[in-house]
Design a protein around this motif. Structure first.
Motif, PDB file in Angstrom:
ATOM      1  N   TRP A  11      -2.022   0.877  -5.719  1.00 44.32           N
ATOM      2  CA  TRP A  11      -3.457   1.660  -5.813  1.00 44.32           C
ATOM      3  C   TRP A  11      -3.819   0.722  -4.877  1.00 44.32           C
ATOM      4  O   TRP A  11      -4.964   1.039  -4.137  1.00 44.32           O
ATOM      5  CB  TRP A  11      -3.459   2.135  -6.526  1.00 44.32           C
ATOM      6  N   LYS A  12      -4.462  -0.302  -4.955  1.00 47.26           N
ATOM      7  CA  LYS A  12      -4.949  -0.937  -5.497  1.00 47.26           C
ATOM      8  C   LYS A  12      -4.940  -1.446  -3.511  1.00 47.26           C
ATOM      9  O   LYS A  12      -6.526  -1.850  -2.808  1.00 47.26           O
ATOM     10  CB  LYS A  12      -5.111  -2.076  -6.198  1.00 47.26           C
ATOM     11  N   ALA A  13      -3.823  -1.877  -3.460  1.00 44.93           N
ATOM     12  CA  ALA A  13      -3.759  -2.377  -1.404  1.00 44.93           C
ATOM     13  C   ALA A  13      -4.296  -1.028  -1.347  1.00 44.93           C
ATOM     14  O   ALA A  13      -4.926  -0.729   0.022  1.00 44.93           O
ATOM     15  CB  ALA A  13      -2.498  -2.327  -1.208  1.00 44.93           C
ATOM     16  N   VAL A  53      -7.029  -0.742   2.409  1.00 41.65           N
ATOM     17  CA  VAL A  53      -6.260  -0.275   3.481  1.00 41.65           C
ATOM     18  C   VAL A  53      -7.028   1.149   3.544  1.00 41.65           C
ATOM     19  O   VAL A  53      -7.662   1.451   4.862  1.00 41.65           O
ATOM     20  CB  VAL A  53      -5.018   0.661   3.169  1.00 41.65           C
ATOM     21  N   ASP A  54      -7.596   2.371   2.620  1.00 37.29           N
ATOM     22  CA  ASP A  54      -8.386   3.463   2.839  1.00 37.29           C
ATOM     23  C   ASP A  54      -9.987   3.372   3.510  1.00 37.29           C
ATOM     24  O   ASP A  54     -10.735   3.305   4.666  1.00 37.29           O
ATOM     25  CB  ASP A  54      -8.502   4.212   1.493  1.00 37.29           C
ATOM     26  N   TRP A  55     -10.622   1.862   2.446  1.00 39.16           N
ATOM     27  CA  TRP A  55     -12.172   1.358   3.307  1.00 39.16           C
ATOM     28  C   TRP A  55     -11.645   0.680   4.118  1.00 39.16           C
ATOM     29  O   TRP A  55     -12.518   1.440   5.372  1.00 39.16           O
ATOM     30  CB  TRP A  55     -12.385   0.131   2.304  1.00 39.16           C
ATOM     31  N   ALA A  56     -11.093   0.304   4.798  1.00 40.77           N
ATOM     32  CA  ALA A  56     -10.781  -0.419   6.231  1.00 40.77           C
ATOM     33  C   ALA A  56     -10.413   0.653   6.724  1.00 40.77           C
ATOM     34  O   ALA A  56     -11.391   0.512   8.232  1.00 40.77           O
ATOM     35  CB  ALA A  56      -9.569  -1.062   5.930  1.00 40.77           C
ATOM     36  N   SER A  87       0.758  -1.490  -0.018  1.00 41.32           N
ATOM     37  CA  SER A  87      -0.628   0.742  -0.096  1.00 41.32           C
ATOM     38  C   SER A  87       0.933   1.067   0.043  1.00 41.32           C
ATOM     39  O   SER A  87       0.372   2.348   0.148  1.00 41.32           O
ATOM     40  CB  SER A  87      -1.007  -0.149   1.103  1.00 41.32           C
ATOM     41  N   ALA A  88       2.374   0.994  -0.038  1.00 36.70           N
ATOM     42  CA  ALA A  88       2.755   2.293   0.090  1.00 36.70           C
ATOM     43  C   ALA A  88       3.453   2.379  -1.578  1.00 36.70           C
ATOM     44  O   ALA A  88       4.718   3.740  -1.637  1.00 36.70           O
ATOM     45  CB  ALA A  88       4.198   2.052   1.110  1.00 36.70           C
ATOM     46  N   ARG A  92       3.741   4.174  13.188  1.00 36.66           N
ATOM     47  CA  ARG A  92       3.603   2.456  13.465  1.00 36.66           C
ATOM     48  C   ARG A  92       4.041   2.254  12.283  1.00 36.66           C
ATOM     49  O   ARG A  92       3.775   1.674  10.921  1.00 36.66           O
ATOM     50  CB  ARG A  92       2.677   1.970  13.595  1.00 36.66           C
ATOM     51  N   SER A  93       6.147   2.272  11.964  1.00 39.13           N
ATOM     52  CA  SER A  93       6.514   1.441  10.883  1.00 39.13           C
ATOM     53  C   SER A  93       5.907  -0.210  10.551  1.00 39.13           C
ATOM     54  O   SER A  93       5.893  -0.388  11.211  1.00 39.13           O
ATOM     55  CB  SER A  93       7.571   2.557  10.888  1.00 39.13           C
ATOM     56  N   GLY A  94       6.358  -0.173   9.386  1.00 42.38           N
ATOM     57  CA  GLY A  94       6.344  -1.353   8.895  1.00 42.38           C
ATOM     58  C   GLY A  94       5.537  -1.272   8.001  1.00 42.38           C
ATOM     59  O   GLY A  94       3.970  -0.634   7.757  1.00 42.38           O
ATOM     60  N   THR A  95       5.584  -2.369   6.938  1.00 42.13           N
ATOM     61  CA  THR A  95       4.745  -2.557   5.773  1.00 42.13           C
ATOM     62  C   THR A  95       3.381  -3.010   6.157  1.00 42.13           C
ATOM     63  O   THR A  95       3.624  -3.981   6.825  1.00 42.13           O
ATOM     64  CB  THR A  95       5.221  -3.600   4.335  1.00 42.13           C
ATOM     65  N   LEU A  96       2.440  -2.695   5.538  1.00 42.33           N
ATOM     66  CA  LEU A  96       0.581  -2.737   6.200  1.00 42.33           C
ATOM     67  C   LEU A  96       0.258  -4.403   6.062  1.00 42.33           C
ATOM     68  O   LEU A  96       1.113  -4.773   4.628  1.00 42.33           O
ATOM     69  CB  LEU A  96      -0.616  -1.431   5.593  1.00 42.33           C
ATOM     70  N   ASN A  97       0.154  -4.784   6.794  1.00 39.25           N
ATOM     71  CA  ASN A  97      -0.988  -5.976   6.579  1.00 39.25           C
ATOM     72  C   ASN A  97      -1.803  -6.058   5.655  1.00 39.25           C
ATOM     73  O   ASN A  97      -2.667  -6.578   6.601  1.00 39.25           O
ATOM     74  CB  ASN A  97      -0.822  -6.756   8.313  1.00 39.25           C
TER      75      ASN A  97
END
Lengths: 132, 410
Positions: free
Chosen positions: B44-46, B50-53, B35-36, B240-245
């Protein structure tokens, strides 16, 4: 998690019951405490020659505590009180395959046997005093 | 025919709802992007997901999407909230207030801060598990920077008066964090109505996946600032760093959406099953004690799915052996790694014997009426079997006061 033998004693406990505590031939051992999560009561009916002819127990505690006391009643019947006094908790551990965290259950059973025998002996002493 | 084993430990974890799993699957497969990644459609899809969530979660707790920080679960959220506030506001004060019955994720985080010089007040609870609002008021000093009190207790299901606690904190200008792990998705939760500044959320207690959670962090009135606990690429606005799950995040939001969509019907159904279980066992067995608020007379103060009861004179682990086809948990020492009975039950002051005798039933979305019938029958049989061989039950029935006996504690 539990050995077959523990499960068997739990489901089919041997010698659950109560003997008359006022009988001079009955020794009662009550060990443990409710706040510690285990209480065992072991009662032995002992002949005048010092042979254990009957044993009954009731236990509040986990499955291993129930199995330890149930097995203790089985192994002790027919023994003399001197022999019973020599029983070590390790015999119970071995027979029931108790894991290290459950060793205290076997210790409690050993304590219960000793307490019951001591109670019987104390009763007999008292009787002798009364008679003499 | 009832399928065995029966799962009645839904306060420990819950299965992932099939609707949640379906929503997650695309983000493992074709929509696997980071998502980054700002420069291609995979990213963009990711990001869209995440935005929806974020919007979905925010909507159901009355928050702004920018106030949601995704984490690995409620334990991390609790750590981030408490340590993050403590470090950020250390120049303002060094005092934190919590309760003795909090989850270990809060208690042990506070203990860690105590080792660093912070002062922590652990408020006691009454017999039902409530903290006293007067105790809270009296505990707040000029040095207090944070109050952290859970919404619903994981063991005894008591719901704290979060609204009143939030009001007190707001009036006194102290930040308020609540671990809402057990409550969210089961009871109404609104961060503005309840004056909550920080709230920990977990996925797997509400039919979402394990390993995903969130922290609500208030953005204005007041703006809460946190010192990050994980450094890295600066994700989640640096908190909170780290690639989003991404699949986990989608699952978390979908899980909450499903819970909130049928909340009132599901609450009614689960409450009915819980009360049926309680009434079923107490109709036959004497001396069954509820831990926490009474489900029948004070249901509004208890999680609808939780029933924690003690069967006097019967030890909890032995009880669990007797109902081996029913998955529950116990506050008995024998079931804990520390061989200590539940500190939550001890804090109620109900007596350690009652703590050793406690069983927690956690009813869930997939619990059926037949399972409750089976449980009632087998619980009754097991308690009778164990009381038959309980010296304590015999003594109590003979009228002996067990408290007057001199026990040889070991």
């Amino acid at each position: 998690m539990y050995s077959e033998k523990v499960l068997d004693h739990y489901s089919h406990p041997r010698n659950v019951g109560t003997l008359d505590p006022n009988d001079p031939n009955v020794g009662t051992g009550l060990v443990g405490a409710p706040e510690c999560g285990d209480v065992m009561r072991l009662q032995l009916k002992i002949t005048d020659d010092g042979v254990i002819e009957d044993a009954k127990f009731k236990t509040f505690g986990c499955g291993s505590a129930i199995a330890s006391s149930s097995f203790a009643t089985e192994m002790i019947k027919g023994k003399t009180i001197d022999e019973a006094f020599q029983i070590k908790n390790t015999e119970i551990v071995k027979e029931l395959n108790l894991p290290p965290v459950k060793i205290h259950c076997s210790v409690l059973a050993e304590d219960a046997i000793k307490a019951a025998v001591s109670d019987f002996r104390a009763k007999q002493e008292k009787l002798k005093e009364v008679h003499s | 025919m009832v399928q065995l084993p029966i799962y009645l430990d839904n306060n420990a974890t819950t299965p992932v709802d099939p609707r949640v799993l379906d929503a997650m699957l695309p983000y493992f497969k074709e929509s696997f992007g980071n998502s980054a990644s700002r420069n291609h459609p995979f990213g963009w899809k990711a990001e869209e997901a995440v935005d929806w969530a974020r919007e979905t979660i925010a909507k159901y707790i009355g928050a702004d999407p920018k106030e949601i920080v995704f984490t690995s679960g409620a334990t991390e959220s609790d750590n981030l909230a408490i340590k993050g506030v403590a470090e950020m506001y250390a120049s303002k004060g060094d005092h934190i207030i919590t309760a003795t019955t909090e989850h270990k994720a809060v208690i042990d985080t506070c203990k860690a801060l105590e080792r660093k010089g912070f002062k922590v007040t652990y408020l006691p609870v009454n017999k039902e598990g409530f903290i006293s609002l007067d105790d809270l008021k009296n505990a707040i000093t000029e040095k207090t920077i944070l109050v952290t009190i859970m919404y619903a207790n994981n063991e005894i299901g008591v719901l704290q008066d979060i609204e009143s606690i939030g009001k007190i904190c707001r009036e006194r200008g102290v930040l308020f964090h609540t671990d809402s792990t057990q409550a969210i998705g089961k009871v109404a939760f609104d961060v503005n109505k309840m004056n909550v500044d920080l709230a920990s959320i977990s996925g797997h207690k509400m039919y979402g996946p394990k390993g995903i959670g969130a922290l609500y962090v208030r953005k204005k009135n007041p703006r809460v600032k946190l010192s990050a606990q994980i450094d890295g690429g600066g994700h989640e606005r640096g908190m909170r760093s780290g690639t989003l799950n991404v699949p986990g995040i989608v699952g978390l939001a979908k899980a909450l959406e499903v819970c909130m969509t049928d909340l009132s019907e599901e609450t009614a159904r689960i409450t009915r099953l819980r009360d049926k279980l309680y009434n079923g066992v107490t109709a036959v067995l004497d001396e069954v004690y509820v831990n926490g608020p009474d489900p029948l007379t004070a249901p509004e103060w208890r999680l609808p799915n939780n029933l924690n009861i003690s069967f006097a004179y019967v030890e909890g682990e032995a009880m669990m052996m007797g109902i081996k086809d029913i998955a529950v948990s116990s506050g008995s020492a024998c079931t804990s790694a520390s061989l200590e009975p539940s500190y939550v039950l001890k804090a109620l002051g109900v007596g350690e014997d009652i703590a050793h005798s406690s069983i927690r039933f956690g009813i869930g979305r997939f619990t059926t009426e037949e399972e409750i019938d089976y449980t009632i029958e087998h619980v009754v049989t097991a308690v009778k079997h164990l009381r038959e061989m309980s010296p304590l039950y015999e003594m109590a029935k003979m009228g002996i006061d067990l408290k007057s006996v001199e026990w040889a504690a070991h």
